[in-house]
Design a protein around this motif. Structure first.
Motif, PDB file in Angstrom:
ATOM      1  N   ALA A  37       0.556  -1.388   0.708  1.00 55.64           N
ATOM      2  CA  ALA A  37      -0.033  -0.131  -0.553  1.00 55.64           C
ATOM      3  C   ALA A  37       0.941   1.029  -0.191  1.00 55.64           C
ATOM      4  N   ALA A  38       1.730   1.468   0.669  1.00 52.63           N
ATOM      5  CA  ALA A  38       3.167   2.391   0.753  1.00 52.63           C
ATOM      6  C   ALA A  38       3.740   2.371  -0.858  1.00 52.63           C
ATOM      7  N   GLY A  39       3.380   1.644  -1.293  1.00 55.97           N
ATOM      8  CA  GLY A  39       4.072   2.139  -2.436  1.00 55.97           C
ATOM      9  C   GLY A  39       3.717   3.080  -3.599  1.00 55.97           C
ATOM     10  N   ARG A  40       1.641   3.252  -3.210  1.00 51.35           N
ATOM     11  CA  ARG A  40       1.266   4.152  -3.770  1.00 51.35           C
ATOM     12  C   ARG A  40       1.424   5.441  -3.381  1.00 51.35           C
ATOM     13  N   ILE A  41       2.843   5.821  -2.788  1.00 54.02           N
ATOM     14  CA  ILE A  41       2.388   7.259  -1.930  1.00 54.02           C
ATOM     15  C   ILE A  41       4.230   7.427  -1.945  1.00 54.02           C
ATOM     16  N   SER A  42       4.956   8.478  -2.358  1.00 53.39           N
ATOM     17  CA  SER A  42       5.694   8.686  -3.361  1.00 53.39           C
ATOM     18  C   SER A  42       6.572   9.109  -1.613  1.00 53.39           C
ATOM     19  N   TRP A  43       8.020   8.766  -1.222  1.00 51.95           N
ATOM     20  CA  TRP A  43       8.731   8.512  -0.707  1.00 51.95           C
ATOM     21  C   TRP A  43      10.086   9.708  -0.678  1.00 51.95           C
ATOM     22  N   THR A  44      10.726   9.859  -0.142  1.00 54.59           N
ATOM     23  CA  THR A  44      12.076  10.601  -0.108  1.00 54.59           C
ATOM     24  C   THR A  44      12.954   9.150   0.280  1.00 54.59           C
ATOM     25  N   ASN A  45      12.647   8.224   1.072  1.00 51.87           N
ATOM     26  CA  ASN A  45      13.407   6.965   1.557  1.00 51.87           C
ATOM     27  C   ASN A  45      12.492   6.530   2.058  1.00 51.87           C
ATOM     28  N   PRO A  46      11.946   5.752   0.917  1.00 53.08           N
ATOM     29  CA  PRO A  46      11.026   4.508   0.591  1.00 53.08           C
ATOM     30  C   PRO A  46      11.089   3.802   2.026  1.00 53.08           C
ATOM     31  N   PRO A  47      10.116   3.290   2.725  1.00 54.00           N
ATOM     32  CA  PRO A  47       9.901   2.012   4.201  1.00 54.00           C
ATOM     33  C   PRO A  47      10.392   1.091   3.532  1.00 54.00           C
ATOM     34  N   GLN A  48      11.905   0.721   4.552  1.00 47.78           N
ATOM     35  CA  GLN A  48      11.756  -0.922   4.213  1.00 47.78           C
ATOM     36  C   GLN A  48      10.852  -1.814   4.993  1.00 47.78           C
ATOM     37  N   ARG A  49      10.728  -1.234   5.926  1.00 47.18           N
ATOM     38  CA  ARG A  49       9.455  -1.937   7.388  1.00 47.18           C
ATOM     39  C   ARG A  49       7.901  -1.280   7.581  1.00 47.18           C
ATOM     40  N   ALA A  50       7.668  -2.364   8.025  1.00 47.18           N
ATOM     41  CA  ALA A  50       5.811  -1.535   7.509  1.00 47.18           C
ATOM     42  C   ALA A  50       5.937  -0.962   9.501  1.00 47.18           C
ATOM     43  N   LEU A  51       6.495  -2.172  10.288  1.00 42.71           N
ATOM     44  CA  LEU A  51       5.779  -1.864  11.843  1.00 42.71           C
ATOM     45  C   LEU A  51       6.689  -1.936  12.914  1.00 42.71           C
ATOM     46  N   ASP A  52       6.812  -1.295  13.199  1.00 46.49           N
ATOM     47  CA  ASP A  52       7.690  -1.272  14.299  1.00 46.49           C
ATOM     48  C   ASP A  52       6.813  -1.882  15.895  1.00 46.49           C
ATOM     49  N   SER A  53       7.239  -2.426  16.740  1.00 45.03           N
ATOM     50  CA  SER A  53       6.555  -2.835  18.007  1.00 45.03           C
ATOM     51  C   SER A  53       7.523  -2.831  18.999  1.00 45.03           C
ATOM     52  N   SER A  54       8.386  -1.596  19.070  1.00 44.73           N
ATOM     53  CA  SER A  54       9.796  -2.545  20.276  1.00 44.73           C
ATOM     54  C   SER A  54       8.960  -0.754  21.085  1.00 44.73           C
ATOM     55  N   ARG A  55       7.666  -0.519  20.585  1.00 42.81           N
ATOM     56  CA  ARG A  55       7.135   0.710  22.143  1.00 42.81           C
ATOM     57  C   ARG A  55       5.494   0.443  22.572  1.00 42.81           C
ATOM     58  N   ALA A  56       4.708  -1.145  22.329  1.00 43.72           N
ATOM     59  CA  ALA A  56       3.997  -1.727  21.817  1.00 43.72           C
ATOM     60  C   ALA A  56       3.702  -1.286  23.977  1.00 43.72           C
TER      61      ALA A  56
END
Length: 652
Positions: A37-56
């Motif tokens: 879904a993120a591929g529909r957006i223009s990124w300066t730096n495209p994300p390589q990860r979707a979710l970070d759960s480290s602060r759950a």
């Protein structure tokens, strides 16, 4: 099932257009689903990860992504060759004027106003409070703030100074953007005295204020030392380029309606918000480049943020900003006129607007004078879409009428009928099925799942999908205690409802709208659905009154359709009989009152809690979001005798 093959940064993926598969993938392989879904957006730096759960239980979407939301909403489309396409249409029923802004023109205006804000010291991470009517400058101010990587907080124009001050105090803005005033059908509301008073109450008199002057208002910006005129500043502004921000950086703060005490500011991030809204425009609303979407709301509400300003522009569509009402500007044909004039493809409005139109023009005779053949779909949200209004709108419009359910906190639909995916049956009274990323459960008071058809608490399993709130402004602890502690591992929506055997959700109301009648838990929402079936009833509200014998008893309040002439005693008997037939004698429904109007917020929500407090003789607060405070005054005499207690109004 159909698929679309697409490529992004060398990654080839298949985007499924089938709801069941999309929903399943979003829960089983969320990384893959949301990166696609993120591929529909223009990124300066495209994300390589979707979710970070480290602060759950706090979660971060696209933690390594970098982008600018304003660029995605504007510059990107110009670069892709759509600069001449209409981006925004302004239609003022109050002034009788229309204006159109192409993507190229809107990009230029936003860049220049971003330059104005920058000249006043606004930079990345700073807050800007926007207190505006429904004019193009409201959207321009929002997009300009986002362009600088700053954080906007839009406050509904016309809010009382005390409420505006609370938001200024909480957000600590680097600038305030406002206008001379707003125009209502029967009056003009001066904004500048309210802004001056609010800044004083907040201890922020030195905050820079930018004012868009409008004709017909008494207080000019020049009357306040240091305040700046919008047009004067724009004439010499140096355009500002988009500023890169992290996907996890905040885009906006939106304070929930009816706030008392310390404000509760919902925080929306940049990356998750852009990805989620882009997905919804294509898949829920079936809107793409060149389509025309009209969301008949206000930029002060979450609906206005998501689907007047950001969503349609992220999709490369055309959005309509409407300054007017569904009735009275000039009549109940106002919506049909806007659809005709601007060839609207999708209309999104609140059920209360539809009920207002139906009340004034029950047979929709005014519709005959307009060509609305461009309309493909009508979406409704904000209040439960009662079955009677659903069937009426479906009949007169001849297009799918789609109820969908969401909250300020979620930012987009929890449940909907996705028109951009494969067709699904529409069920009257239901917002259909959960959208991707929303793992929805119905649980009892102890958190245990209930069977299909059994009403309970609607909860959403963590993590919530992209685009939902990340926290409350400056208060993670309050976010956790307000939403995440009632049921472990879940976000508590505060709504009750049930799912049928097909998995369709039926939202019955807020959990505090469940009443206990002689030990029986009953939904006032279910009673309202029954009452709303009566051909004389335009809209209704049922509240639970304190009863010394049975704990609570239901009391109904109904507004009649225009032109209806039925003796009240006969109507009351009919409605009592309907509830007895469909709910049962156990409801003990014996009290109905005909009223001229029901108290509502400006977004169309009926103030049932306030009505209940008045009737039970409790002290009550008139919310700052109320549409017409006079309706409360009219109801006091009706509600108080029902309980036999006085009650006292506490006006913010």
């Amino acid at each position: 099932m159909s698929t679309i093959t697409s490529s992004w940064t060398g990654l080839i993926f298949m985007v499924t257009k089938n709801y069941r598969d999309s929903y399943t993938r979003s829960l089983e392989t969320p990384e893959e689903f949301w990166l696609e879904a993120a591929g529909r957006i223009s990124w300066t730096n495209p994300p390589q990860r979707a979710l970070d759960s480290s602060r759950a239980p706090l979660y971060d979407w696209f933690p390594d992504g970098v982008l600018n939301t304003s660029y995605n909403a504007l510059d990107r489309h110009v670069a892709e060759g759509r600069g001449g396409q209409d981006a925004l249409i302004y239609d003022s029923a109050m002034l009788g004027t229309q204006e159109r802004y192409s993507y190229a023109e809107l990009t230029d205006l936003v860049a220049r106003f971003a330059g104005v804000l920058r000249s006043q010291g606004v930079g990345k991470g700073d807050r800007v409070v926007i207190y505006m009517p429904m004019i193009p400058e409201a959207a321009i101010a929002m997009l300009a703030t986002a362009r600088l990587g700053a954080v906007h907080s839009v406050v509904f124009g016309g809010f009382a100074p005390k409420e505006l001050a609370a938001r200024i105090r909480d957000a600590s803005p680097a600038a305030v953007v406002t206008a001379s005033g707003g125009i209502e059908p029967s009056r003009r509301i001066e904004y500048l005295p309210a802004v001056a008073e609010a800044l004083g109450l907040a201890g922020a008199r030195d905050t820079p204020v930018l004012v868009k002057a409008r004709e017909g208002f008494a207080a000019p910006a020049a009357g306040h030392a240091g305040w700046l005129d919008w047009d004067t500043e724009m004439a010499t502004a140096t355009p500002a380029a988009p500023v890169d921000v992290k996907a996890t950086d905040p885009l906006y703060i939106l304070y929930t309606s009816g706030t008392t005490g310390a404000p509760k500011g919902v925080v929306r991030d940049n990356g998750g918000h852009a990805v989620a809204l882009s997905w919804t425009l294509e898949n829920i609303y079936d809107i793409g480049p060149g389509d025309i979407m009209w969301t008949a709301s206000d930029v002060g509400w979450v609906v206005g943020h998501s689907y007047i300003v950001y969503g349609p522009l992220l999709a490369g569509a055309t959005t309509v900003i409407y300054e007017g009402k569904p009735v009275g500007t000039p009549d109940a044909g106002a919506f049909w006129r806007v659809i005709q004039d601007h060839k609207v493809n999708v209309l999104f409005t609140a059920p209360t607007a539809l009920r207002a139109i139906r009340k004034a023009d029950p047979e929709a005779k005014l519709l005959d004078g307009y060509d609305i053949s461009s309309l493909r779909t009508l979406f409704a949200a904000g209040e439960r879409l009662d079955t009677d209004t659903f069937h009426w709108a479906s009949r007169i419009l001849g297009v799918p009428v789609v109820d969908h359910w969401w909250q300020t906190e979620t930012g987009w639909a929890i449940c909907a009928n996705p028109r951009g995916l494969d067709g699904m049956p529409i069920k009257a009274g239901s917002p259909s099925v959960p959208m991707p990323g929303f793992k929805l459960n119905i649980v009892d008071g102890s958190g245990a799942d209930v069977e299909a058809g059994t009403e309970g608490n609607i909860v959403l399993a963590l993590p919530l999908p992209p685009g939902t709130l990340t926290t409350l402004w400056g208060n993670d602890e309050r976010y956790i205690s307000s939403y995440l502690q009632a049921f472990e591992g879940y976000y508590a929506t505060g709504d009750s409802g049930y799912r049928d055997e097909d998995g369709y959700l039926f939202v019955m109301g807020r959990t505090d709208d469940i009443i206990n009648v002689a030990g029986h838990r009953l939904s006032t929402g279910a009673m309202e659905q029954v009452i709303g079936q009566h051909p004389a009833v335009a809209e209704c509200a049922v509240i639970g009154l304190a009863d010394p014998l049975k704990g609570q008893r239901p009391s109904g309040y109904v507004v009649l359709k225009s032109g209806v002439d039925v003796p009240e005693e006969i109507l009351v008997k009919d409605l009592i009989a309907l509830v007895r037939r469909d709910i049962g004698a156990v409801a003990d429904f014996k009290h109905v009152t005909v009223v001229e109007a029901l108290p509502k917020t400006r977004s169309g929500k009926i103030l049932r809690k306030t009505m209940r407090q008045i009737a039970d003789g409790e002290d009550y607060v008139v919310p700052s979001t109320i549409e017409d405070a006079g309706v409360i005054d009219q109801l006091v005499g009706t509600l108080r005798p029902a309980a036999g207690r006085p009650g006292q109004s506490i006006v913010p």
